[in-house]
Design an enzyme around this catalytic site. Sequence first.
Site, PDB file in Angstrom:
ATOM      1  N   GLU A 206      -7.747  -5.901  -4.051  1.00 45.81           N
ATOM      2  CA  GLU A 206      -7.951  -6.453  -2.713  1.00 45.81           C
ATOM      3  C   GLU A 206      -9.091  -7.462  -2.646  1.00 45.81           C
ATOM      4  OE1 GLU A 206      -8.037  -3.044  -0.076  1.00 45.81           O
ATOM      5  OE2 GLU A 206      -5.935  -2.566  -0.488  1.00 45.81           O
ATOM      6  N   GLU A 324       0.464  -1.240  -4.003  1.00 47.90           N
ATOM      7  CA  GLU A 324      -0.125  -0.125  -3.249  1.00 47.90           C
ATOM      8  C   GLU A 324       0.364  -0.229  -1.816  1.00 47.90           C
ATOM      9  OE1 GLU A 324      -4.456   0.510  -3.572  1.00 47.90           O
ATOM     10  OE2 GLU A 324      -4.467   0.899  -1.399  1.00 47.90           O
TER      11      GLU A 324
END
Length: 538
Positions: A206, A324
Amino acid sequence: MAAGLLFKMVGFCVWALFWLGGTATVSTTAFAGGDAVVVDARSAVAETDDDFVCATLDWWPPDKCDYGTCSWGHATLLTMNLSNKILLNAVKAFSPLKLRLGGSLQDMLIYDTGDSHQPCTPFVKNTSAIFGFSQGCLPLDRWDELNAFFQKSGAKIIFGLNALNGRVPMPDGSLGGPWNYTNAASFIRYTVNKGYDIHGWELGNELSGSGVGARIDADQYAADVITLKHIIDSTYQSNPTKPLVLAPGGFFDAAWFTELVSKTKPSQMDVITHHIYNLGPGVDDHLIEKILNPSYLDGEASTFSNLQGILKFAGTSTVAWVGEAGGAYNSGHHLVTDAFVFSFWYLDQLGMSSKYDTKSYCRQTLVGGNYGLLNTTTFEPNPDYYSALLWHRLMGTKVLSTTFNGTNKIRAYAHCARNSEGITLLLINLSGNDTNHIYVTSEGAQTQSARKESRRFGHIPGLGEAADLTREEYHLTPKDGNLQSQQVLLNGNVLATDANGDIPKLEPVQVEGTQPITVGPYSIVFAHIPSFYAPACR
């Protein structure tokens, strides 16, 4: 009796029109009061990996808390009880299950290979640090224990590497400078020397686009991915196969992802990974409303479509994974993201993403937080575990174009059947009031006169091959009709592990093929139709 016989005869007439007449242009509603799913099985519209279903394991320590609730316990990579029988059996049942090891704290993790010259200490809560914890460390003996479990369970491992080592603050607020790969390269070498089988190495978590806690420009990230590729090529040079290179494990940002793909093509990056938490924060009181709203579910299709377009236009060998996906961020929401209702969102995501050539979909989490496939403390499977296992066992890799002509509360997806003849159809009923009687028809696949002649009598009921007209159905419903139940019924029977921790058998019911598929309120149906003529599935 007479009414039942009449309905059966009408159903057969409708079936015969589809089977003998060719295309799926006949309205089933006019004949039998039902709706139709139309499957175009002439060619596949997309293809997934054989091991499409994937799950994650995270690094969060027990004192990771959200909204006053600490939902991780000891179900994380550093502390999980690897000797638990249910955990082992749950992973083995997939044969294999991809496991992605990573999460926010992977970019705060060092590996105890001796090169870092730092003590190997666990994560400690620190509200002033990125992600709320100090730097942590993976002891090599724990890495050895994890790999012993992976080998025993047959899992395929994707390991998320720390991508923040060596970064310096930039004037625009991002982190810059080349990745310091010394510790990661040492860890990869240790892993190779121990003979541990790693399916892929992923760089960072991220940090793409605007990032979560930190961000890195796409130009620098591309250079770092190429560095990782060189490390893997060098370290695995004597191995017959090399692991995949994956990045960036972040939220989709069209411009950022386009630049990353452009600067790593055609073959420096095997997989581009993105994350999905489209339901918002776990504390949201409207999560169930969002999950049951077809329009809200449809909203994520643009992400899959846009990424598919970027990869096609770039002329790259890179493929897309969802790396994810927990639906609701900050550890999910107890009795929503770990309950039956979440299978509506989860299975819809699997169906939708596969249509856009997503090769693998990693669910956050296998265990940990409030969105695990398994219970955080007992490891007993939550409803989504069984949804995932049924998908894995029934839905093949080839994705078929599927449309439904009735209510938008029915979600319909079809694939070639896995290791079997015909197709498998997934039907999701988001309505709590309506029971739907659904016929399955083909688009254009039966117009060949040769096929018509060869099939004209061979599969008509009563003419000797009735077995070919049966299908297998798997109906999932919540216990006591409660959407927030953590127990699921398969064809009316509660699914649970036995005293030995064994995963229960998932047995279908046999249904006469001329009958419509009955989809009850708030239910999910997998239907394996072996007699469905599907040239795409040959």
